[in-house]
Design a protein around this motif. Structure first.
Motif, mmCIF file in Angstrom:
data_model
loop_
_atom_site.group_PDB
_atom_site.id
_atom_site.type_symbol
_atom_site.label_atom_id
_atom_site.label_comp_id
_atom_site.label_asym_id
_atom_site.label_seq_id
_atom_site.Cartn_x
_atom_site.Cartn_y
_atom_site.Cartn_z
ATOM 1 N N GLY A 1 0.776 -1.234 -0.087
ATOM 2 C CA GLY A 1 0.001 0.061 0.057
ATOM 3 C C GLY A 1 0.941 1.341 -0.055
ATOM 4 N N ARG A 2 0.082 2.325 -0.512
ATOM 5 C CA ARG A 2 0.725 3.526 -0.562
ATOM 6 C C ARG A 2 0.233 4.665 0.479
ATOM 7 N N VAL A 3 1.088 5.225 1.220
ATOM 8 C CA VAL A 3 0.748 6.162 2.252
ATOM 9 C C VAL A 3 1.185 7.473 2.044
ATOM 10 N N PHE A 4 -0.005 8.542 2.011
ATOM 11 C CA PHE A 4 0.275 9.950 1.729
ATOM 12 C C PHE A 4 -0.001 10.984 2.689
ATOM 13 N N TYR A 5 0.694 11.817 3.101
ATOM 14 C CA TYR A 5 0.264 12.704 4.379
ATOM 15 C C TYR A 5 0.663 13.940 3.966
ATOM 16 N N ASN A 6 -0.233 15.173 4.457
ATOM 17 C CA ASN A 6 -0.004 16.463 4.397
ATOM 18 C C ASN A 6 -0.211 17.128 5.731
ATOM 19 N N SER A 7 0.744 17.873 6.298
ATOM 20 C CA SER A 7 0.506 18.419 7.792
ATOM 21 C C SER A 7 -0.380 19.493 7.710
ATOM 22 N N LEU A 8 -0.711 20.350 6.411
ATOM 23 C CA LEU A 8 -1.421 21.246 6.489
ATOM 24 C C LEU A 8 -2.984 20.886 6.321
ATOM 25 N N GLY A 9 -3.925 21.908 6.930
ATOM 26 C CA GLY A 9 -5.408 21.315 7.111
ATOM 27 C C GLY A 9 -6.051 21.712 8.207
ATOM 28 N N HIS A 10 -5.336 22.771 9.068
ATOM 29 C CA HIS A 10 -6.199 23.059 10.618
ATOM 30 C C HIS A 10 -7.449 23.039 10.425
ATOM 31 N N HIS A 11 -8.071 24.100 9.341
ATOM 32 C CA HIS A 11 -9.406 24.135 9.286
ATOM 33 C C HIS A 11 -9.578 24.039 7.713
ATOM 34 N N ALA A 12 -10.927 24.052 7.579
ATOM 35 C CA ALA A 12 -11.712 23.698 6.052
ATOM 36 C C ALA A 12 -11.046 24.779 5.180
ATOM 37 N N ASP A 13 -10.984 26.076 5.287
ATOM 38 C CA ASP A 13 -10.279 27.159 4.570
ATOM 39 C C ASP A 13 -8.873 26.839 4.152
ATOM 40 N N ILE A 14 -8.049 26.229 5.057
ATOM 41 C CA ILE A 14 -6.635 25.873 4.790
ATOM 42 C C ILE A 14 -6.672 24.569 3.585
ATOM 43 N N VAL A 15 -7.619 23.771 3.936
ATOM 44 C CA VAL A 15 -7.606 22.733 3.048
ATOM 45 C C VAL A 15 -8.040 23.148 1.242
ATOM 46 N N THR A 16 -8.789 24.214 1.386
ATOM 47 C CA THR A 16 -9.170 24.893 0.059
ATOM 48 C C THR A 16 -8.184 25.862 -0.616
ATOM 49 N N ILE A 17 -7.210 26.081 0.097
ATOM 50 C CA ILE A 17 -6.051 26.884 -0.635
ATOM 51 C C ILE A 17 -5.621 26.071 -1.855
ATOM 52 N N PRO A 18 -5.486 26.651 -3.050
ATOM 53 C CA PRO A 18 -5.423 26.106 -4.257
ATOM 54 C C PRO A 18 -4.350 24.964 -4.298
ATOM 55 N N GLN A 19 -2.907 25.595 -3.699
ATOM 56 C CA GLN A 19 -1.960 24.776 -3.741
ATOM 57 C C GLN A 19 -2.083 23.395 -2.735
ATOM 58 N N VAL A 20 -2.830 23.762 -1.519
ATOM 59 C CA VAL A 20 -2.988 22.383 -0.693
ATOM 60 C C VAL A 20 -4.325 21.527 -1.521
ATOM 61 N N GLN A 21 -5.091 21.774 -1.925
ATOM 62 C CA GLN A 21 -6.062 21.019 -2.508
ATOM 63 C C GLN A 21 -5.643 20.416 -3.704
ATOM 64 N N GLU A 22 -4.804 20.945 -4.449
ATOM 65 C CA GLU A 22 -4.038 20.353 -5.524
ATOM 66 C C GLU A 22 -3.173 19.228 -5.087
ATOM 67 N N MET A 23 -2.515 19.463 -3.930
ATOM 68 C CA MET A 23 -1.558 18.475 -3.376
ATOM 69 C C MET A 23 -2.442 17.195 -2.880
ATOM 70 N N MET A 24 -3.419 17.423 -2.107
ATOM 71 C CA MET A 24 -4.283 16.444 -1.973
ATOM 72 C C MET A 24 -4.774 15.678 -2.740
ATOM 73 N N ARG A 25 -5.300 16.320 -3.986
ATOM 74 C CA ARG A 25 -5.775 15.655 -5.038
ATOM 75 C C ARG A 25 -4.929 14.724 -5.564
ATOM 76 N N ARG A 26 -3.604 15.320 -5.791
ATOM 77 C CA ARG A 26 -2.575 14.327 -6.516
ATOM 78 C C ARG A 26 -2.337 13.183 -5.370
ATOM 79 N N GLY A 27 -2.252 13.475 -4.198
ATOM 80 C CA GLY A 27 -2.184 12.572 -3.232
ATOM 81 C C GLY A 27 -2.927 11.493 -3.158
ATOM 82 N N PHE A 28 -4.207 11.816 -3.282
ATOM 83 C CA PHE A 28 -5.409 10.751 -3.357
ATOM 84 C C PHE A 28 -5.084 9.806 -4.572
ATOM 85 N N LEU A 29 -4.835 10.495 -5.623
ATOM 86 C CA LEU A 29 -4.643 9.588 -6.680
ATOM 87 C C LEU A 29 -3.276 8.685 -6.788
ATOM 88 N N TRP A 30 -2.231 9.293 -6.256
ATOM 89 C CA TRP A 30 -1.036 8.346 -6.042
ATOM 90 C C TRP A 30 -1.262 7.241 -5.328
#
Length: 243
Positions: A185-214
């Motif tokens: 299995g593949r494990v992906f982690y991003n320490s950003l994301g204290h609140h929902a508004d941080i998750v929706t920062i474009p760079q953060v959301q794109e990092m999560m999208r790519r991490g999910f796919l990977w």
């Protein structure tokens, strides 16, 4: 269609329901069939977990039984990906070291608390997963974590910024995003994301999208490798019998 399970809950301060909904939307846009649950009992059916492509935990603190953790660990070891962020994955169950062993790190502090302005520095030695994403500034909690030396670091931040007893140590580069493996299995982690508004920062959301796919892609890769191994074993057996 690939299948993903999002499990949210725990401490409300991290806005787990809002973050889970953001992640659901991201995954559905990538053509995943997504189940969202607000109970850890979602981890009780091991056979169902083994059928998934991706598990997304959004659960800060709390307690979990060893049986439920063992089910998740077995699924990831078989090739199911796991990906998450902030306290929703690496501060989920402080008393369960097996969870920490799998995820690759555990939160221990955020000097200065929320509102610290710091830079996220991208690393490109880990391949092209974050190609095109440049360094960026964020104002949020800056996570200090205890890290598994096996992780492959994709982004970092520099400590200290906020004052504290840690500031008398040398400057350290702390991982912000990493990948690692747990069995197949593949494990992906991003320490950003204290609140929902941080998750929706474009760079953060794109990092999560790519991490999910990977992370989700790992299951297909593992199955293909198993298929090649089975064919090779069968061929070698025929060769031995002929010999």
């Amino acid at each position: 269609m690939r299948k993903a399970l999002i499990v949210w809950g725990g401490w409300d301060g991290h806005e787990p329901e809002q973050v889970a909904n953001i992640f659901r939307d991201v995954l559905e846009q990538q053509q995943f069939e997504v189940e969202v649950s607000d109970t850890l009992e979602a981890f009780s059916n091991r056979e169902k977990l083994l059928e998934l492509d991706l598990i997304v935990p959004v659960w800060t603190m709390g307690e979990i039984s060893n049986e439920l953790v063992d089910n998740v660990l077995a699924a990831v070891q078989s090739g199911v990906g796991i990906a998450g962020c902030h306290g929703g994955m690496c501060d989920s169950f402080r008393a369960n070291v097996n969870w920490q062993f799998m995820t690759g790190g555990q939160w221990v502090a955020h000097p200065g608390n929320d509102g610290v302005e710091y830079k996220v520095n991208m690393k490109y030695s880990s391949g092209m997963l974050f190609e095109g994403i440049e360094d960026f500034e964020v104002k949020s909690e800056q996570y200090y974590l205890h890290i598994d030396p096996a992780v492959e670091v994709l982004a970092t931040t520099t400590f200290p910024i906020a004052d504290g007893p840690h500031a008398t140590n040398r400057t350290v580069e702390m991982p912000v995003v990493w990948t690692k493996r747990w069995g197949a299995g593949r494990v992906f982690y991003n320490s950003l994301g204290h609140h929902a508004d941080i998750v929706t920062i474009p760079q953060v959301q794109e990092m999560m999208r790519r991490g999910f796919l990977w992370a989700a892609d790992g299951k297909q890769v593992a199955e293909q490798q198993d298929h090649v191994h089975d064919k090779s074993t069968a061929y070698n057996g025929m060769a031995d019998s002929n010999y």
